[in-house]
Design a protein around this motif. Sequence first.
Motif, short mmCIF file in Angstrom:
data_model
loop_
_atom_site.label_atom_id
_atom_site.label_comp_id
_atom_site.label_asym_id
_atom_site.label_seq_id
_atom_site.Cartn_x
_atom_site.Cartn_y
_atom_site.Cartn_z
N LYS A 550 0.88 -1.17 0.00
CA LYS A 550 0.00 0.00 0.00
C LYS A 550 0.91 1.21 0.00
O LYS A 550 1.82 1.32 0.82
CB LYS A 550 -0.88 -0.03 1.25
N LEU A 551 0.69 2.13 -0.94
CA LEU A 551 1.59 3.28 -1.10
C LEU A 551 0.81 4.59 -1.07
O LEU A 551 -0.38 4.63 -1.41
CB LEU A 551 2.34 3.20 -2.44
N LEU A 552 1.51 5.63 -0.70
CA LEU A 552 0.94 6.99 -0.77
C LEU A 552 1.88 7.82 -1.63
O LEU A 552 3.01 8.10 -1.25
CB LEU A 552 0.81 7.60 0.62
N ILE A 553 1.38 8.19 -2.82
CA ILE A 553 2.19 8.95 -3.78
C ILE A 553 1.77 10.42 -3.73
O ILE A 553 0.61 10.73 -4.00
CB ILE A 553 2.01 8.41 -5.22
N TYR A 591 9.60 -2.01 -6.59
CA TYR A 591 9.64 -1.98 -5.11
C TYR A 591 10.82 -1.13 -4.63
O TYR A 591 10.67 -0.31 -3.71
CB TYR A 591 9.76 -3.41 -4.57
N ASN A 592 11.96 -1.29 -5.26
CA ASN A 592 13.15 -0.51 -4.87
C ASN A 592 12.96 0.98 -5.17
O ASN A 592 13.40 1.83 -4.41
CB ASN A 592 14.38 -1.04 -5.61
N ILE A 593 12.28 1.28 -6.28
CA ILE A 593 12.06 2.70 -6.65
C ILE A 593 11.08 3.36 -5.67
O ILE A 593 11.25 4.53 -5.31
CB ILE A 593 11.51 2.78 -8.09
N CYS A 594 10.08 2.61 -5.21
CA CYS A 594 8.97 3.20 -4.42
C CYS A 594 9.12 3.02 -2.91
O CYS A 594 8.14 3.20 -2.17
CB CYS A 594 7.65 2.59 -4.88
N LYS A 595 10.28 2.61 -2.43
CA LYS A 595 10.46 2.33 -1.00
C LYS A 595 10.00 3.49 -0.12
O LYS A 595 9.41 3.30 0.95
CB LYS A 595 11.94 2.02 -0.72
N ASN A 596 10.28 4.72 -0.53
CA ASN A 596 9.97 5.90 0.30
C ASN A 596 8.48 6.21 0.37
O ASN A 596 8.05 7.04 1.19
CB ASN A 596 10.72 7.13 -0.22
N TYR A 597 7.68 5.56 -0.50
CA TYR A 597 6.24 5.85 -0.53
C TYR A 597 5.39 4.72 0.06
O TYR A 597 4.16 4.81 0.06
CB TYR A 597 5.79 6.11 -1.98
N ILE A 598 6.03 3.67 0.55
CA ILE A 598 5.29 2.50 1.04
C ILE A 598 4.74 2.74 2.44
O ILE A 598 5.48 3.11 3.36
CB ILE A 598 6.19 1.24 1.01
N LEU A 599 3.41 2.50 2.60
CA LEU A 599 2.77 2.59 3.92
C LEU A 599 2.72 1.21 4.58
O LEU A 599 2.99 1.06 5.77
CB LEU A 599 1.33 3.13 3.77
N GLU A 600 2.35 0.20 3.79
CA GLU A 600 2.28 -1.18 4.29
C GLU A 600 2.91 -2.11 3.26
O GLU A 600 2.73 -1.93 2.07
CB GLU A 600 0.81 -1.61 4.52
N ASP A 601 3.63 -3.14 3.76
CA ASP A 601 4.26 -4.11 2.86
C ASP A 601 3.76 -5.50 3.27
O ASP A 601 4.16 -5.99 4.32
CB ASP A 601 5.79 -4.04 2.99
#
Length: 601
Positions: A550-553, A591-601
């Motif tokens: 789950k991500l927040l962009i 996944y590596n590109i979006c690490k900073n935007y992940i809320l839940e993994d």
Amino acid sequence: MISGNIVGIKEYILNKLDELYEVKIEKGKIIDEEIISFIADLSHKINREINLAIDRNGNIIEISIGDSSSVALPPIAVYEKRLSGVRTIHTHPGGNPHLSSVDISALLKLKLDCIVSIGLSEAGITGYEIAFCNIVNDELTYEKKLLKNITDFEYLEKVREIEEYLRKKNVVEDDKEYAILVGIDDEESLEELKELALACEVKVVGKFFQKRKKIDPLFLIGSGKIQELALKIQIEKANLLIFDEELSGLQLKCIEEATGCKVIDRTTLILEIFARRARTREAKLQVELAQLKYRSNRLIGFGITMSRLGGGVGTKGPGEKKLEIDRRLIKKNINFLKNELEAIRKIRNTQREKREESGIPRVSLVGYTNVGKSTLRNILVDLYPSDKSLKKEEVLSKDMLFATLDTTTRTLALSDKRIISLTDTVGFIKKLPHDLVESFKSTLEEVIFSDLILHVADISAIDVIEQISSVEEVLDELDCLDKAKVLVLNKIDRAIEKNSFLALETKIEEIKEKYPKYEVITTSAVSEENLDKLLDIIKDKLINKAHNCKLLIPYSNTDISAMLHRNSIVKSEKYVDEGIEIEAILNEKEYNICKNYILED
């Protein structure tokens, strides 16, 4: 002055030969008996070939010395509408009176009046063979005869007849190679050898097969069969023998001397094809290394074929110059090529490491030559591109052996939006030369480091099981047998045309029983049959390193959102005050590109 290999020849012998320049041969005679006795005696003493070039006025214009199996010819002017006006007479100290295929090549290329060989042994002269140019169907060819006596042979009338024809007609020189295939193991294997010969533009004019349990150390097929083969060469007018087995240097030399014909083996033919097809610098270096390794142990065998004006199959690659004879020089060249390939291997390793960092799964296509690997690769990349905006260059795909040698890697997209790399490799073959496998190790490392191997086989081939076994042997050499593999039985459309439904089903079941660890699928790269199922199998076989996140962009980074829609499976999307809330399945790279935007993994 005496030319050629005069090193080690005593001064008085050279002076005696030099006196021959003062002798004039009677017009109309090929040569005097006294001169024959003189050069035969000297040639036997020094164990080297002696060659005389004589003009039509009976003047000896050139005298040269060679080694025990070859001698260089002098520069001779070549004319379009007439013969050169020069005849050559040379000795064969080994006792074989037959003219070699290279003697015949020199006769035709230089348009000699005639060429004569004199066989010498301990007992004396063993015989003479003479060859003339001839015209058949407006093509320049030859005819030859074995003689007991050469001094009384009338040759001028024949020469004038040929010249009259040359003046009247536009004669085309026939410089093609006509081969007889020789086998001792498997008669069906000669069919594949024929395909290899055709790939080198060699016309096959005959086959010679003998079932043997024990190999003859000198002639492979035995001295009696070699005499039969020599007769077949005369009948078929062949100028090349291709053996289906790997020959030793001694066997090459003995067979050439006994038949008077250029001899190569299966390995030389395969190396020749690779030398002709290599396009990239790496492929050329790999082939040259394999050729040098192979030839370094067979220097004794490259005598007659490396003399005079040979050329043709088996000469492309590292060059001839009498094979640059020095083993130390060959060893030096081998070390140089190894260093060059090691430098290329390091570059490949760097490229491979970058692909590993990206997390892209690696799939390799392997298989027998001409089973449709390149066609399959082209159609898969075209149907399932990783980036539709890019037009990728296609790999050459033709219905011929070893159409492509260079390894290429392209990416394609699976149905779960994962990106994979697909590598097309060089095809394998039965009795693939070990030196070639060793030389191509840096290329084949792509197979070693792959996550999944697609073993492509031609289900329409009669010997498909033997072909699969040959590939398995190479994979075993590369320690790749334990990798995840899929057996792709390609060309199913062609197999249906050739076989009944029951026979085809039986063949497929037999393959499945023999290779139970494989997942088997039938496909057709041409009709695109079952390609979607193949992609599904690839997807299931590759370990899924996907992350359900789950991500927040932020609204300031909507390009990240667009990238996720392109390359990931987006399950839900919601616009909130802070940005775009996305639930998606990400592969390793995203996944590596979006690490900073992940809320839940």
